[in-house]
Write a protein that holds these residues in place. Structure first.
Motif: not given
Length: 237
Positions: A74-76, A111-115
């Motif tokens: 997942g994200s957000g 996994v994304d830390y930047k968004t």
């Protein structure tokens, strides 16, 4: 290891995932022969998954880094919560902790830390603290490739010289700043993904995938592109 500094020489992709028949994948003679072959090539750490492979690594003295080498899910607004995933990570550690060959854990991969809406750093930090309470003896890569030491104790990066990052000529320039960050954080610097070039069965660069940059910067207008591609591979190794 055992109080002495150790330079890790790893092999990233090992069975399963090599299109082996099940009969070979779980054959004790094959498993031990494979690990002995890697040790003969001065490889001292691998990543793999089946428990019978862990047992063989324990017996033969091959170190392992193991864990959840995948996304956290997942994200957000759909990103995982610590409470929802806590038991998953606890079960993971309990399945690993008794293997002396396992010397390092990994919690996630790229996994994304930047968004701005990303909550992965907070989530993985909570996971790291929970894991530390269960097993304080092993260092952790919190987010392989993209985490740069957060959370955990290992500054890990993914650097594909000649794929995403120009050519092998750029490697030291490209990675030097990251190494400096690792030194500043007093963390070991690892590359759990670092392949730099791909050629097809004939030896040519696979220019239709991600090799166009290296093809133009290194091979250019060479009279013999195949030889130039293989010269590049030799230089990279």
């Amino acid at each position: 290891l055992n109080g002495k500094p150790l330079f890790i020489r790893g092999m990233q992709i090992n069975p399963p995932g090599r299109e082996l028949p099940d009969a070979a994948l779980h054959d004790p003679q094959f498993i031990r022969g494979y690990i002995k072959l890697l040790k003969s090539a001065n490889i001292n750490m691998i990543r793999t998954e089946p428990q019978d492979w862990y047992d063989a690594c324990d017996e033969l003295g091959m170190m392992l880094f193991c864990g959840h080498y995948g996304g956290a899910g997942g994200s957000g607004p759909n990103a995982p919560t610590f409470e929802a995933k806590k038991q998953f990570y606890r079960d993971m550690i309990l399945s690993f902790a008794s293997h002396p060959g396992i010397v390092m854990y990994v919690l996630s991969n790229e996994v994304d830390y930047k968004t701005p809406t990303s909550t992965y750093l907070k989530f993985l930090t909570q996971v790291r603290e929970d894991v530390r309470a269960m097993d304080p003896t092993r260092p952790v890569i919190g987010n392989a490739g993209f985490g740069h030491g957060k959370p955990g104790e290992v500054f890990d990066v993914h650097r594909y010289a000649g794929w995403y990052q120009g050519s092998i000529c750029d490697w030291y320039y490209d990675s030097g700043g990251l190494m400096a960050e690792a030194r500043k954080a007093n963390q070991p610097f690892t590359l759990t993904e670092c392949v730099g070039a791909y050629t097809d069965d004939a030896g040519d660069f696979e220019t239709m995938s991600k090799q166009l940059c290296t093809m133009t910067k290194w091979v250019g207008t060479a009279d013999d592109p195949r030889k130039a591609a293989l010269d590049y591979q030799a230089e990279l190794v």
